[in-house]
Scaffold this active site. Sequence first.
Site, PDB file in Angstrom:
ATOM      1  N   GLU A  20      -4.983   6.347 -42.600  1.00 27.25           N
ATOM      2  CA  GLU A  20      -4.889   5.136 -43.404  1.00 27.25           C
ATOM      3  C   GLU A  20      -6.172   4.317 -43.342  1.00 27.25           C
ATOM      4  O   GLU A  20      -6.902   4.346 -42.342  1.00 27.25           O
ATOM      5  CB  GLU A  20      -3.699   4.294 -42.918  1.00 27.25           C
ATOM      6  CG  GLU A  20      -2.384   4.998 -43.220  1.00 27.25           C
ATOM      7  CD  GLU A  20      -1.145   4.238 -42.765  1.00 27.25           C
ATOM      8  OE1 GLU A  20      -0.082   4.492 -43.332  1.00 27.25           O
ATOM      9  OE2 GLU A  20      -1.238   3.401 -41.854  1.00 27.25           O
ATOM     10  N   CYS A  51     -11.399  -1.455 -43.468  1.00 26.88           N
ATOM     11  CA  CYS A  51     -11.030  -1.046 -42.114  1.00 26.88           C
ATOM     12  C   CYS A  51     -10.716   0.443 -42.193  1.00 26.88           C
ATOM     13  O   CYS A  51      -9.826   0.846 -42.939  1.00 26.88           O
ATOM     14  CB  CYS A  51      -9.820  -1.856 -41.651  1.00 26.88           C
ATOM     15  SG  CYS A  51      -9.202  -1.314 -40.047  1.00 26.88           S
ATOM     16  N   CYS A  94      -4.182   9.225 -32.347  1.00 30.00           N
ATOM     17  CA  CYS A  94      -5.075   8.725 -31.291  1.00 30.00           C
ATOM     18  C   CYS A  94      -4.540   9.180 -29.939  1.00 30.00           C
ATOM     19  O   CYS A  94      -3.331   9.242 -29.724  1.00 30.00           O
ATOM     20  CB  CYS A  94      -5.142   7.200 -31.335  1.00 30.00           C
ATOM     21  SG  CYS A  94      -6.348   6.525 -30.169  1.00 30.00           S
ATOM     22  N   CYS A 109      -2.449   3.108 -26.459  1.00 34.23           N
ATOM     23  CA  CYS A 109      -2.319   1.669 -26.192  1.00 34.23           C
ATOM     24  C   CYS A 109      -0.894   1.249 -26.563  1.00 34.23           C
ATOM     25  O   CYS A 109      -0.376   1.653 -27.610  1.00 34.23           O
ATOM     26  CB  CYS A 109      -3.329   0.874 -27.006  1.00 34.23           C
ATOM     27  SG  CYS A 109      -5.034   1.352 -26.674  1.00 34.23           S
ATOM     28  N   CYS A 158       0.106  -0.536 -30.029  1.00 35.01           N
ATOM     29  CA  CYS A 158      -0.490  -0.025 -31.270  1.00 35.01           C
ATOM     30  C   CYS A 158       0.344   1.124 -31.828  1.00 35.01           C
ATOM     31  O   CYS A 158       0.671   2.076 -31.111  1.00 35.01           O
ATOM     32  CB  CYS A 158      -1.905   0.458 -30.971  1.00 35.01           C
ATOM     33  SG  CYS A 158      -2.635   1.419 -32.298  1.00 35.01           S
ATOM     34  N   GLY A 190      -7.427   5.731 -34.467  1.00 33.25           N
ATOM     35  CA  GLY A 190      -8.324   6.528 -33.632  1.00 33.25           C
ATOM     36  C   GLY A 190      -9.336   5.708 -32.858  1.00 33.25           C
ATOM     37  O   GLY A 190      -9.549   4.528 -33.128  1.00 33.25           O
ATOM     38  N   GLU A 191      -9.940   6.354 -31.862  1.00 38.23           N
ATOM     39  CA  GLU A 191     -10.990   5.736 -31.047  1.00 38.23           C
ATOM     40  C   GLU A 191     -12.334   6.300 -31.527  1.00 38.23           C
ATOM     41  O   GLU A 191     -12.647   7.473 -31.269  1.00 38.23           O
ATOM     42  CB  GLU A 191     -10.740   6.052 -29.563  1.00 38.23           C
ATOM     43  CG  GLU A 191     -11.914   5.810 -28.640  1.00 38.23           C
ATOM     44  CD  GLU A 191     -12.517   4.407 -28.723  1.00 38.23           C
ATOM     45  OE1 GLU A 191     -11.759   3.431 -28.567  1.00 38.23           O
ATOM     46  OE2 GLU A 191     -13.736   4.308 -28.950  1.00 38.23           O
ATOM     47  N   SER A 251     -15.400  -0.582 -33.325  1.00 36.32           N
ATOM     48  CA  SER A 251     -14.538  -1.202 -32.319  1.00 36.32           C
ATOM     49  C   SER A 251     -14.030  -0.133 -31.353  1.00 36.32           C
ATOM     50  O   SER A 251     -13.530   0.903 -31.773  1.00 36.32           O
ATOM     51  CB  SER A 251     -13.352  -1.856 -33.033  1.00 36.32           C
ATOM     52  OG  SER A 251     -12.442  -2.343 -32.090  1.00 36.32           O
ATOM     53  N   SER A 283     -12.176  -3.947 -27.679  1.00 35.21           N
ATOM     54  CA  SER A 283     -10.784  -4.385 -27.683  1.00 35.21           C
ATOM     55  C   SER A 283     -10.410  -4.709 -26.248  1.00 35.21           C
ATOM     56  O   SER A 283     -10.105  -3.817 -25.463  1.00 35.21           O
ATOM     57  CB  SER A 283      -9.879  -3.264 -28.209  1.00 35.21           C
ATOM     58  OG  SER A 283     -10.220  -2.972 -29.525  1.00 35.21           O
ATOM     59  N   LEU A 284     -10.436  -5.984 -25.916  1.00 33.79           N
ATOM     60  CA  LEU A 284     -10.233  -6.394 -24.525  1.00 33.79           C
ATOM     61  C   LEU A 284      -8.733  -6.550 -24.227  1.00 33.79           C
ATOM     62  O   LEU A 284      -8.170  -5.858 -23.390  1.00 33.79           O
ATOM     63  CB  LEU A 284     -10.991  -7.710 -24.296  1.00 33.79           C
ATOM     64  CG  LEU A 284     -11.114  -8.197 -22.873  1.00 33.79           C
ATOM     65  CD1 LEU A 284     -11.885  -7.213 -22.018  1.00 33.79           C
ATOM     66  CD2 LEU A 284     -11.825  -9.565 -22.851  1.00 33.79           C
ATOM     67  N   HIS A 285      -8.109  -7.484 -24.917  1.00 34.78           N
ATOM     68  CA  HIS A 285      -6.657  -7.709 -24.903  1.00 34.78           C
ATOM     69  C   HIS A 285      -6.049  -8.146 -23.573  1.00 34.78           C
ATOM     70  O   HIS A 285      -4.916  -8.619 -23.542  1.00 34.78           O
ATOM     71  CB  HIS A 285      -5.885  -6.494 -25.437  1.00 34.78           C
ATOM     72  CG  HIS A 285      -6.370  -6.034 -26.774  1.00 34.78           C
ATOM     73  ND1 HIS A 285      -6.754  -6.902 -27.770  1.00 34.78           N
ATOM     74  CD2 HIS A 285      -6.572  -4.790 -27.280  1.00 34.78           C
ATOM     75  CE1 HIS A 285      -7.154  -6.214 -28.818  1.00 34.78           C
ATOM     76  NE2 HIS A 285      -7.057  -4.940 -28.551  1.00 34.78           N
ATOM     77  N   CYS A 325      -3.648  -5.293 -38.048  1.00 33.26           N
ATOM     78  CA  CYS A 325      -4.187  -4.709 -36.834  1.00 33.26           C
ATOM     79  C   CYS A 325      -3.114  -4.021 -36.002  1.00 33.26           C
ATOM     80  O   CYS A 325      -2.100  -4.633 -35.677  1.00 33.26           O
ATOM     81  CB  CYS A 325      -4.764  -5.853 -36.008  1.00 33.26           C
ATOM     82  SG  CYS A 325      -6.414  -5.554 -35.530  1.00 33.26           S
TER      83      CYS A 325
HETATM   84  S1  SF4 Z   1      -5.587   0.486 -30.363  1.00 29.98           S
HETATM   85 FE1  SF4 Z   1      -7.110   1.971 -31.079  1.00 29.98          FE
HETATM   86  S2  SF4 Z   1      -7.553   3.175 -29.236  1.00 29.98           S
HETATM   87 FE2  SF4 Z   1      -5.627   2.128 -28.807  1.00 29.98          FE
HETATM   88  S3  SF4 Z   1      -4.040   3.596 -29.437  1.00 29.98           S
HETATM   89 FE3  SF4 Z   1      -4.477   2.257 -31.199  1.00 29.98          FE
HETATM   90  S4  SF4 Z   1      -5.969   3.391 -32.404  1.00 29.98           S
HETATM   91 FE4  SF4 Z   1      -5.964   4.291 -30.342  1.00 29.98          FE
END
Ligand code: SF4
Length: 347
Positions: free
Chosen positions: A94, A107, A114, A118, A121, A165-166, A197, A220-222, A340
């Site tokens: 997407e 974006c 991924c 996380c 997410c 994805g990362e 990111s 991405s700290l969070h 997000c």
């Molecule tokens: S926030 Fe980013 S790195 Fe973490 S699971 Fe989602 S897509 Fe993957």
Amino acid sequence: MKSDKKNIRHLSLPQLQEYFGSIGEKAFRAKQVYEWLWLRHATSFDDMTNLSKDLRHKLEEHFVLPAVQVDATQHSNDGTIKSRFKLHDTHLVEGVLIPTDTRQTACVSSQVGCSLSCKFCATGYMARKRNLDFDEIYDEVALINKQAMEAYGKKLTNIVFMGMGEPLLNYRNVLQAIERITAPDGLGMSPKRITVSTAGVAKMIRQLGDDKVRFNLALSLHAANDKKRSEIMPINDTNSLKELIDALNYFYKATGNEISFEYILFDNFNDSKQDADELIKIYRQVPADLVNIIEYNPIDNAQFRKPDALKAEQFMEYLAKNRVNARLRRSRGKDIDAACGQLANKG
Ligand code: SF4
């Protein structure tokens, strides 16, 4: 059946020139084809109308041109457009167009699914299927750019790698896609308008520094202590905050590029005064320009909630009082699961 033919977009211009030389064609034909592939966004050899039919046929015999297609689009009340893209092997990813008065931001996704899991997410609950090739990432951007032109009469101004994805775990393809996106014979965008990111892969952040990239970086700290961060982002077990802070400083020293933090506010998890103090402490250790405080968008599997407006406001005020350049980012496209952390090929 799997084709043995090579993807023509995986050839550089000199390689294309070599190929054309080998079949007795003039070198300028290679330039023409390269333009069709990157500047004019041809999606089939038949689009290349200034080549003879014979030559187009020859190309078709030797190569494939697997262009990404828009599979479905959803339009949010706030103008955000989410697209589901179909890849040549039927995988889906997407991408989102986020329009504001001054910007048209894309974006984009860098992987199918991924591997980082996380907890907040939606993509993190999907298995990682594969990396996107650089030409697929490029296509996402080109297609969203087309949508921006059609829907709002404006080209893309910004790109954020914050989709599925990362990006730093698909390092080579992301960098190559950005090379094409910023090239004058590609989309010609400024690297200063691109932000990659990361959930925090310290080794690859350092690699970005060594490669002297020209785009911006967001972490991405969070959560601003290791215990809490590991609870919601398992990657923190092997990439501690200390390692990430060191890597970000290394990146900044090598490139001077902008660094920002992303911090999603979760109710009663990371929104207390102590959490803010820990965030401030990290902010002071990194030459970061900005902290984006993000409204949490609920997803099906996770148990988090967003704090009420007053709490979020107090958190922001406290950061401002401590001279943190922070901005509260209201979510866009929530009604179509385009905000997000919500990208998960639903439907
Ligand atoms: S926030 Fe980013 S790195 Fe973490 S699971 Fe989602 S897509 Fe993957």
